[in-house]
Write a protein that holds these residues in place. Structure first.
Motif, PDB file in Angstrom:
ATOM      1  N   LEU A   1       3.208  -3.218 -11.170  1.00 50.00           N
ATOM      2  CA  LEU A   1       4.611  -2.742 -11.525  1.00 50.00           C
ATOM      3  C   LEU A   1       4.301  -1.738 -12.768  1.00 50.00           C
ATOM      4  CD1 LEU A   1       6.523  -6.072 -11.718  1.00 50.00           C
ATOM      5  CD2 LEU A   1       6.159  -4.591  -9.752  1.00 50.00           C
ATOM      6  N   MET A   2       4.882  -0.537 -12.983  1.00 49.46           N
ATOM      7  CA  MET A   2       4.757   0.066 -13.771  1.00 49.46           C
ATOM      8  C   MET A   2       6.019   0.660 -14.554  1.00 49.46           C
ATOM      9  SD  MET A   2       1.590   2.682 -12.558  1.00 49.46           S
ATOM     10  CE  MET A   2       0.018   2.181 -12.257  1.00 49.46           C
ATOM     11  N   ASP A   3       6.242   0.376 -15.847  1.00 49.88           N
ATOM     12  CA  ASP A   3       7.618   0.683 -16.412  1.00 49.88           C
ATOM     13  C   ASP A   3       7.474   1.945 -17.336  1.00 49.88           C
ATOM     14  OD1 ASP A   3       9.977   0.829 -17.517  1.00 49.88           O
ATOM     15  OD2 ASP A   3       9.953  -1.204 -18.463  1.00 49.88           O
ATOM     16  N   GLU A   4       7.698   3.022 -16.613  1.00 45.15           N
ATOM     17  CA  GLU A   4       7.560   4.404 -17.293  1.00 45.15           C
ATOM     18  C   GLU A   4       6.175   4.740 -17.879  1.00 45.15           C
ATOM     19  OE1 GLU A   4      11.053   6.175 -19.161  1.00 45.15           O
ATOM     20  OE2 GLU A   4      12.151   4.411 -19.021  1.00 45.15           O
ATOM     21  N   PRO A   5       5.100   4.489 -17.332  1.00 41.62           N
ATOM     22  CA  PRO A   5       3.728   4.571 -17.841  1.00 41.62           C
ATOM     23  C   PRO A   5       3.385   5.765 -18.512  1.00 41.62           C
ATOM     24  CG  PRO A   5       3.697   4.590 -15.169  1.00 41.62           C
ATOM     25  CD  PRO A   5       5.203   4.300 -15.747  1.00 41.62           C
ATOM     26  N   CYS A   6       3.997   6.881 -18.222  1.00 39.20           N
ATOM     27  CA  CYS A   6       3.767   8.270 -18.666  1.00 39.20           C
ATOM     28  C   CYS A   6       4.649   8.595 -19.631  1.00 39.20           C
ATOM     29  CB  CYS A   6       3.589   9.322 -17.442  1.00 39.20           C
ATOM     30  SG  CYS A   6       2.543   8.655 -16.318  1.00 39.20           S
ATOM     31  N   SER A   7       5.532   7.927 -20.183  1.00 41.10           N
ATOM     32  CA  SER A   7       6.697   8.359 -21.016  1.00 41.10           C
ATOM     33  C   SER A   7       6.219   8.712 -22.410  1.00 41.10           C
ATOM     34  CB  SER A   7       8.073   7.452 -21.153  1.00 41.10           C
ATOM     35  OG  SER A   7       7.371   6.249 -21.706  1.00 41.10           O
TER      36      SER A   7
ATOM     37  N   TYR B   1      -3.099  -1.455  -3.436  1.00 39.96           N
ATOM     38  CA  TYR B   1      -1.858  -2.052  -3.970  1.00 39.96           C
ATOM     39  C   TYR B   1      -0.701  -1.739  -3.639  1.00 39.96           C
ATOM     40  CZ  TYR B   1      -5.949  -3.248  -7.493  1.00 39.96           C
ATOM     41  OH  TYR B   1      -7.079  -3.334  -8.024  1.00 39.96           O
ATOM     42  N   THR B   2       0.289  -2.677  -3.948  1.00 42.32           N
ATOM     43  CA  THR B   2       1.836  -2.399  -3.667  1.00 42.32           C
ATOM     44  C   THR B   2       2.111  -1.980  -5.106  1.00 42.32           C
ATOM     45  OG1 THR B   2       2.114  -3.951  -1.956  1.00 42.32           O
ATOM     46  CG2 THR B   2       4.233  -3.184  -3.143  1.00 42.32           C
ATOM     47  N   ILE B   3       2.593  -0.667  -5.430  1.00 42.49           N
ATOM     48  CA  ILE B   3       3.091  -0.158  -6.589  1.00 42.49           C
ATOM     49  C   ILE B   3       4.393   0.263  -6.660  1.00 42.49           C
ATOM     50  CG2 ILE B   3       2.627   1.646  -8.205  1.00 42.49           C
ATOM     51  CD1 ILE B   3      -0.296   2.199  -7.166  1.00 42.49           C
ATOM     52  N   VAL B   4       5.074  -0.168  -7.872  1.00 43.47           N
ATOM     53  CA  VAL B   4       6.290   0.271  -8.178  1.00 43.47           C
ATOM     54  C   VAL B   4       6.424   0.599  -9.551  1.00 43.47           C
ATOM     55  CG1 VAL B   4       8.839  -0.794  -8.414  1.00 43.47           C
ATOM     56  CG2 VAL B   4       7.058  -1.990  -6.955  1.00 43.47           C
ATOM     57  N   ILE B   5       6.924   1.974  -9.438  1.00 41.28           N
ATOM     58  CA  ILE B   5       7.110   2.625 -11.023  1.00 41.28           C
ATOM     59  C   ILE B   5       8.449   3.036 -11.264  1.00 41.28           C
ATOM     60  CG2 ILE B   5       6.750   4.647  -9.606  1.00 41.28           C
ATOM     61  CD1 ILE B   5       5.315   6.032 -12.220  1.00 41.28           C
ATOM     62  N   VAL B   6       8.855   2.603 -12.453  1.00 43.03           N
ATOM     63  CA  VAL B   6      10.039   3.171 -12.918  1.00 43.03           C
ATOM     64  C   VAL B   6       9.967   4.560 -13.805  1.00 43.03           C
ATOM     65  CG1 VAL B   6      11.815   2.632 -14.844  1.00 43.03           C
ATOM     66  CG2 VAL B   6      11.010   0.891 -13.565  1.00 43.03           C
TER      67      VAL B   6
ATOM     68  N   ARG C   1       0.823  -1.293   0.082  1.00 42.99           N
ATOM     69  CA  ARG C   1       0.057   0.062   0.026  1.00 42.99           C
ATOM     70  C   ARG C   1       0.847   1.311   0.305  1.00 42.99           C
ATOM     71  NH1 ARG C   1      -2.748  -3.637   2.608  1.00 42.99           N
ATOM     72  NH2 ARG C   1      -1.772  -3.247   4.540  1.00 42.99           N
ATOM     73  N   SER C   2       1.932   1.134  -0.833  1.00 43.45           N
ATOM     74  CA  SER C   2       2.721   2.423  -1.050  1.00 43.45           C
ATOM     75  C   SER C   2       3.145   2.451  -2.527  1.00 43.45           C
ATOM     76  CB  SER C   2       3.905   2.308  -0.240  1.00 43.45           C
ATOM     77  OG  SER C   2       4.826   1.421  -0.470  1.00 43.45           O
ATOM     78  N   VAL C   3       3.758   3.469  -2.819  1.00 44.86           N
ATOM     79  CA  VAL C   3       4.422   3.686  -4.120  1.00 44.86           C
ATOM     80  C   VAL C   3       5.982   3.812  -4.057  1.00 44.86           C
ATOM     81  CG1 VAL C   3       4.494   4.924  -6.224  1.00 44.86           C
ATOM     82  CG2 VAL C   3       2.493   4.958  -5.146  1.00 44.86           C
ATOM     83  N   THR C   4       6.544   2.933  -4.491  1.00 41.73           N
ATOM     84  CA  THR C   4       8.098   2.895  -4.796  1.00 41.73           C
ATOM     85  C   THR C   4       8.613   3.212  -6.083  1.00 41.73           C
ATOM     86  OG1 THR C   4       8.247   1.309  -2.884  1.00 41.73           O
ATOM     87  CG2 THR C   4      10.073   1.788  -4.227  1.00 41.73           C
ATOM     88  N   ALA C   5       9.357   4.420  -6.117  1.00 41.72           N
ATOM     89  CA  ALA C   5       9.928   4.771  -7.507  1.00 41.72           C
ATOM     90  C   ALA C   5      11.215   4.452  -7.837  1.00 41.72           C
ATOM     91  CB  ALA C   5       9.677   6.256  -7.671  1.00 41.72           C
TER      92      ALA C   5
END
Length: 258
Positions: A171-177, A198-203, A30-34
């Motif tokens: 998991l999100m791999d540069e979802p806004c690029s 969710y547990t969210i991880v974003i590159v 329940r957090s976002v890790t970048a």
């Protein structure tokens, strides 16, 4: 239910080439890790090890442990397909199934899992599109092609597709690029809402984005050309951006990198 990820001593290889080495970290539920860092430092490779997408590439392999609430995702007998149901992924470029309707894009994973009852599919499709902040925009054209949506809408459709199967990690791999600023803001708002479930991880290559959306930030780097990527440090985003422990992190964030 969101789950904690614990990684220890992880190495990832492409054939004989080590792409990332000796990475250990805990990713909180329940957090976002970048993940931030220069191109080629292994951020996306590491992201793909978290749902066993890395090994899809011929010759690729992983050493080390990835625990999802104490279950080793690389343990003997663990089905990679089952892992990817629990650990969903959204890619850099929106990739709705081009020949499918908006409805069928969202329902695709459910149907693969054997769900056939229309009332159940209807309910999950609506819930997922609402969760992705897209329902009001598409509710009157659910049976039109998903590829007909704008780029930002397509990316939210891909997020709806990912959450329809109720993963615990996203998991999100540069979802806004590939998106314009207005669509980027919509995705960032959505990430902030989704982290409650969710547990969210974003590159991301966008450090302002990492600062805006993440609770914790991990900085990756390489020591030289051809060297494997390493985790330099991970911590609360506010600390990483204002008072990092490592000079390399400070140099990257302040633009003195390289």
């Amino acid at each position: 239910m969101a789950k904690r990820i614990e990684v220890s001593g992880l190495h990832a290889y492409y054939g004989s080439v080590c792409a990332i080495e000796d990475i250990s970290m805990t990713i909180e539920p329940r957090s976002v890790t970048a993940f931030i860092g220069p191109s080629g430092c292994g951020k996306s490779t590491f992201l793909r090890t978290l749902n066993r997408m890395h090994e899809v590439i011929p010759g690729a392999r992983v050493e080390g442990k990835v625990l999802l609430d104490s279950e080793d995702l690389y343990g003997p007998g663990v089905d990679p397909v089952a892992v990817r149901r629990v650990v969903g992924m959204v890619f850099q470029r929106p990739n709705p199934f081009p020949t499918m309707s908006i409805y069928d894009n969202v329902a695709a994973g459910l149907k693969l899992n054997g769900v056939r009852r229309k009332s159940q599919l209807d309910e999950v499709v609506e819930r997922s599109l609402r969760g992705a902040g897209l329902w009001n925009e598409v509710k009157d054209r659910l049976h039109r092609p998903g590829a007909g949506l704008s780029g930002g809408q397509q990316q939210r459709l891909c997020i709806a597709r990912a959450i329809a199967v109720e993963p615990q990690v996203l998991l999100m791999d540069e979802p806004c690029s590939a998106l314009d600023p207005i669509s980027t803001l919509a995705i960032e708002d959505l990430i902030s809402q989704l982290k409650n479930r969710y547990t969210i991880v974003i590159v991301t290559h966008n450090m302002q984005q990492a600062a805006r959306v993440s609770d914790r930030t991990a900085f990756f780097n390489i020591s030289g050309p051809g060297k494997p990527g390493r985790l330099v440090e991970i911590g609360d985003t506010s600390k990483i951006f204002t008072n990092p422990s490592e000079k390399a992190t400070e140099d990257y964030i302040t633009g003195r990198f390289g």
